[in-house]
Write a protein that holds these residues in place. Sequence first.
Motif, PDB file in Angstrom:
ATOM      1  N   PHE A  35       1.453  -0.689  -0.114  1.00 58.08           N
ATOM      2  CA  PHE A  35       0.159  -0.262  -0.323  1.00 58.08           C
ATOM      3  C   PHE A  35       0.877   1.360   0.016  1.00 58.08           C
ATOM      4  CE2 PHE A  35       0.800  -0.894   5.004  1.00 58.08           C
ATOM      5  CZ  PHE A  35       0.501   0.599   5.000  1.00 58.08           C
ATOM      6  N   THR A  94      -3.337   5.850   4.868  1.00 59.56           N
ATOM      7  CA  THR A  94      -3.420   5.417   2.908  1.00 59.56           C
ATOM      8  C   THR A  94      -3.829   6.087   2.299  1.00 59.56           C
ATOM      9  OG1 THR A  94      -3.869   3.413   4.703  1.00 59.56           O
ATOM     10  CG2 THR A  94      -3.812   3.392   2.052  1.00 59.56           C
ATOM     11  N   ARG A 107      -3.469   4.797  -1.833  1.00 59.44           N
ATOM     12  CA  ARG A 107      -3.837   3.674  -2.205  1.00 59.44           C
ATOM     13  C   ARG A 107      -3.166   2.089  -1.229  1.00 59.44           C
ATOM     14  NH1 ARG A 107      -5.057  -0.284  -5.571  1.00 59.44           N
ATOM     15  NH2 ARG A 107      -5.803   1.084  -8.239  1.00 59.44           N
ATOM     16  N   PHE A 108      -4.577   1.627  -1.321  1.00 56.79           N
ATOM     17  CA  PHE A 108      -4.404   0.150  -1.138  1.00 56.79           C
ATOM     18  C   PHE A 108      -3.951  -1.124  -2.059  1.00 56.79           C
ATOM     19  CE2 PHE A 108      -5.816  -4.615  -0.508  1.00 56.79           C
ATOM     20  CZ  PHE A 108      -4.867  -4.405   0.573  1.00 56.79           C
TER      21      PHE A 108
END
Length: 181
Positions: free
Chosen positions: A6, A40, A42-43
């Motif tokens: 991620f 986060t 982008r996972f």
Amino acid sequence: MSHRLFIGICPPSAIRDALIDLMEGVDDARWQDENQLHLTLRFIGEVDTHRADDLAERLRMAIGADFALTIREVGVFEKKGRVHTLWAGIEKTPELLRLQRRIERICIAAGLEPEHRKYHPHITLARCNLATGPLEPFLARNAGLRLGPWKAEAYILYEAFLRPEGSVYEPVVRYPLEPGP
């Protein structure tokens, strides 16, 4: 070999310390530790080594200027009426959303499926399950939470290792943002 990845931003230690200080008063919540606290962008999920290396190289193109981030609330994510995550929200700014969109485009160009969930910037504080105690007192006590602003000076490609005692996140590559005006 497979890598669970991620992309995120690690808050400075003062912000992480302030979040750790909040983490109490909810029985059987699985609180995050200091090294798990991140925003986060982008996972990615599971990818092979070739795709991981390609993505790591492509992510250098998401450069931009550093920018300010501010924590502005607490809340929960639910699925089918059950709370699974307790979080601290991050104020949406044009700079944050621009970086997140750039990273999303890079991920798609690297052959990853587009993210279909709406982006909701947050830092996970705890994982919850059916045994978790009432959340309302915690949410009420922290309703006016405001932390920051702090400067996001880099984004990081992380690898996640799933362990019985919880996930371990290891930075793989740090991508500095350029100093702003």
